[in-house]
Design a protein around this motif. Sequence first.
Motif, PDB file in Angstrom:
ATOM      1  N   PRO A  52       0.840  -1.200   0.000  1.00 31.27           N
ATOM      2  CA  PRO A  52       0.000   0.000   0.000  1.00 31.27           C
ATOM      3  C   PRO A  52       0.871   1.243   0.000  1.00 31.27           C
ATOM      4  O   PRO A  52       2.008   1.218   0.487  1.00 31.27           O
ATOM      5  N   PRO A  53       0.364   2.355  -0.542  1.00 30.52           N
ATOM      6  CA  PRO A  53       1.151   3.581  -0.549  1.00 30.52           C
ATOM      7  C   PRO A  53       1.380   4.072   0.881  1.00 30.52           C
ATOM      8  O   PRO A  53       0.559   3.829   1.765  1.00 30.52           O
ATOM      9  N   PRO A  54       2.478   4.763   1.120  1.00 28.04           N
ATOM     10  CA  PRO A  54       2.738   5.260   2.461  1.00 28.04           C
ATOM     11  C   PRO A  54       1.695   6.305   2.869  1.00 28.04           C
ATOM     12  O   PRO A  54       1.138   6.999   2.029  1.00 28.04           O
ATOM     13  N   ALA A  55       1.442   6.372   4.165  1.00 28.27           N
ATOM     14  CA  ALA A  55       0.490   7.357   4.678  1.00 28.27           C
ATOM     15  C   ALA A  55       1.062   8.760   4.478  1.00 28.27           C
ATOM     16  O   ALA A  55       2.263   8.965   4.582  1.00 28.27           O
ATOM     17  N   PRO A  56       0.202   9.736   4.175  1.00 27.89           N
ATOM     18  CA  PRO A  56       0.699  11.088   3.979  1.00 27.89           C
ATOM     19  C   PRO A  56       1.174  11.693   5.304  1.00 27.89           C
ATOM     20  O   PRO A  56       0.740  11.292   6.377  1.00 27.89           O
ATOM     21  N   ASP A  57       2.077  12.648   5.203  1.00 27.58           N
ATOM     22  CA  ASP A  57       2.562  13.382   6.358  1.00 27.58           C
ATOM     23  C   ASP A  57       1.523  14.461   6.675  1.00 27.58           C
ATOM     24  O   ASP A  57       1.275  15.347   5.865  1.00 27.58           O
ATOM     25  N   VAL A  58       0.874  14.356   7.839  1.00 25.19           N
ATOM     26  CA  VAL A  58      -0.209  15.258   8.209  1.00 25.19           C
ATOM     27  C   VAL A  58       0.264  16.177   9.326  1.00 25.19           C
ATOM     28  O   VAL A  58       0.716  15.700  10.364  1.00 25.19           O
ATOM     29  N   THR A  59       0.163  17.488   9.106  1.00 22.34           N
ATOM     30  CA  THR A  59       0.613  18.467  10.091  1.00 22.34           C
ATOM     31  C   THR A  59      -0.425  19.577  10.244  1.00 22.34           C
ATOM     32  O   THR A  59      -0.900  20.106   9.245  1.00 22.34           O
ATOM     33  N   ALA A  60      -0.762  19.895  11.487  1.00 20.53           N
ATOM     34  CA  ALA A  60      -1.650  21.020  11.775  1.00 20.53           C
ATOM     35  C   ALA A  60      -0.945  21.907  12.787  1.00 20.53           C
ATOM     36  O   ALA A  60      -0.524  21.443  13.838  1.00 20.53           O
ATOM     37  N   SER A  61      -0.767  23.177  12.457  1.00 18.74           N
ATOM     38  CA  SER A  61      -0.146  24.112  13.391  1.00 18.74           C
ATOM     39  C   SER A  61      -0.950  25.401  13.410  1.00 18.74           C
ATOM     40  O   SER A  61      -1.478  25.828  12.407  1.00 18.74           O
ATOM     41  N   GLY A  62      -1.056  25.983  14.567  1.00 19.59           N
ATOM     42  CA  GLY A  62      -1.861  27.186  14.728  1.00 19.59           C
ATOM     43  C   GLY A  62      -3.088  26.867  15.557  1.00 19.59           C
ATOM     44  O   GLY A  62      -3.557  25.735  15.584  1.00 19.59           O
ATOM     45  N   ALA A  63      -3.583  27.870  16.245  1.00 26.89           N
ATOM     46  CA  ALA A  63      -4.734  27.685  17.130  1.00 26.89           C
ATOM     47  C   ALA A  63      -5.957  27.245  16.328  1.00 26.89           C
ATOM     48  O   ALA A  63      -6.340  27.892  15.364  1.00 26.89           O
ATOM     49  N   GLY A  64      -6.535  26.107  16.695  1.00 32.00           N
ATOM     50  CA  GLY A  64      -7.769  25.633  16.074  1.00 32.00           C
ATOM     51  C   GLY A  64      -7.599  25.106  14.665  1.00 32.00           C
ATOM     52  O   GLY A  64      -8.584  24.952  13.956  1.00 32.00           O
ATOM     53  N   SER A  65      -6.389  24.811  14.224  1.00 34.50           N
ATOM     54  CA  SER A  65      -6.218  24.303  12.868  1.00 34.50           C
ATOM     55  C   SER A  65      -6.492  22.803  12.833  1.00 34.50           C
ATOM     56  O   SER A  65      -6.344  22.102  13.826  1.00 34.50           O
ATOM     57  N   VAL A  66      -6.946  22.315  11.672  1.00 30.56           N
ATOM     58  CA  VAL A  66      -7.299  20.919  11.505  1.00 30.56           C
ATOM     59  C   VAL A  66      -6.680  20.420  10.204  1.00 30.56           C
ATOM     60  O   VAL A  66      -6.800  21.068   9.170  1.00 30.56           O
ATOM     61  N   ALA A  67      -6.027  19.264  10.269  1.00 32.11           N
ATOM     62  CA  ALA A  67      -5.497  18.619   9.062  1.00 32.11           C
ATOM     63  C   ALA A  67      -5.863  17.146   9.131  1.00 32.11           C
ATOM     64  O   ALA A  67      -5.817  16.532  10.188  1.00 32.11           O
ATOM     65  N   ALA A  68      -6.243  16.576   7.995  1.00 31.33           N
ATOM     66  CA  ALA A  68      -6.596  15.159   7.942  1.00 31.33           C
ATOM     67  C   ALA A  68      -5.990  14.543   6.685  1.00 31.33           C
ATOM     68  O   ALA A  68      -5.989  15.167   5.625  1.00 31.33           O
ATOM     69  N   GLY A  69      -5.491  13.325   6.815  1.00 25.01           N
ATOM     70  CA  GLY A  69      -4.908  12.634   5.670  1.00 25.01           C
ATOM     71  C   GLY A  69      -5.940  12.135   4.684  1.00 25.01           C
ATOM     72  O   GLY A  69      -5.616  11.814   3.564  1.00 25.01           O
ATOM     73  N   GLY A  70      -7.196  12.090   5.085  1.00 22.32           N
ATOM     74  CA  GLY A  70      -8.272  11.619   4.207  1.00 22.32           C
ATOM     75  C   GLY A  70      -9.361  12.669   4.109  1.00 22.32           C
ATOM     76  O   GLY A  70      -9.111  13.863   4.238  1.00 22.32           O
ATOM     77  N   SER A  71     -10.590  12.217   3.948  1.00 22.27           N
ATOM     78  CA  SER A  71     -11.723  13.129   3.816  1.00 22.27           C
ATOM     79  C   SER A  71     -12.214  13.598   5.175  1.00 22.27           C
ATOM     80  O   SER A  71     -12.058  12.914   6.178  1.00 22.27           O
ATOM     81  N   ILE A  72     -12.832  14.775   5.187  1.00 25.76           N
ATOM     82  CA  ILE A  72     -13.410  15.357   6.400  1.00 25.76           C
ATOM     83  C   ILE A  72     -14.887  15.599   6.113  1.00 25.76           C
ATOM     84  O   ILE A  72     -15.230  16.238   5.123  1.00 25.76           O
TER      85      ILE A  72
END
Length: 149
Positions: free
Chosen positions: A72-92
């Motif tokens: 399987p492909p490697p999981a993406p590098d997911v980073t969230a920085s900053g107050a209240g920020s959201v990051a997801a490797g898939g769908s939200i």
Amino acid sequence: MAAHPQGPSKAVLWTGVGVGAAGIGALVAVAVADLGKADQLASVVGAVLAIAGIGLSLWAQFGGSGGTPAPPPPAPDVTASGAGSVAAGGSIGAVSTGGGTPPAAPAAPAAPAAPAAPATRPAPGSVTASGDRSVAAGGDIGSVSTGGA
């Protein structure tokens, strides 16, 4: 442009070419000596090769996976920085990053006029949400509320 065979399939290809060349040479030699015997031999060889061809076709269609499945492909590098920020490797589906306003429910999809294209996953990579109340996703985002007006 056609792809060139590689690995074991290349060896099988050259083996088939060699066997075919040897068979043609043998038939020509027998034909020179005795045309009737060459006719009979060609009929038998043709029947055997037809059966082998059917077997190879079935093997290629249904049983010739050729090895282990790809990892399987490697999981993406997911980073969230900053107050209240959201990051997801898939769908939200729905996100609220602050304030008192909840996100609106995702809209119901309209009936498609034509068949929809199959969903595709984005190429592996990084997903970054930087800054206050930022949102990033490696897939679809249904609904987002970042708060404020």
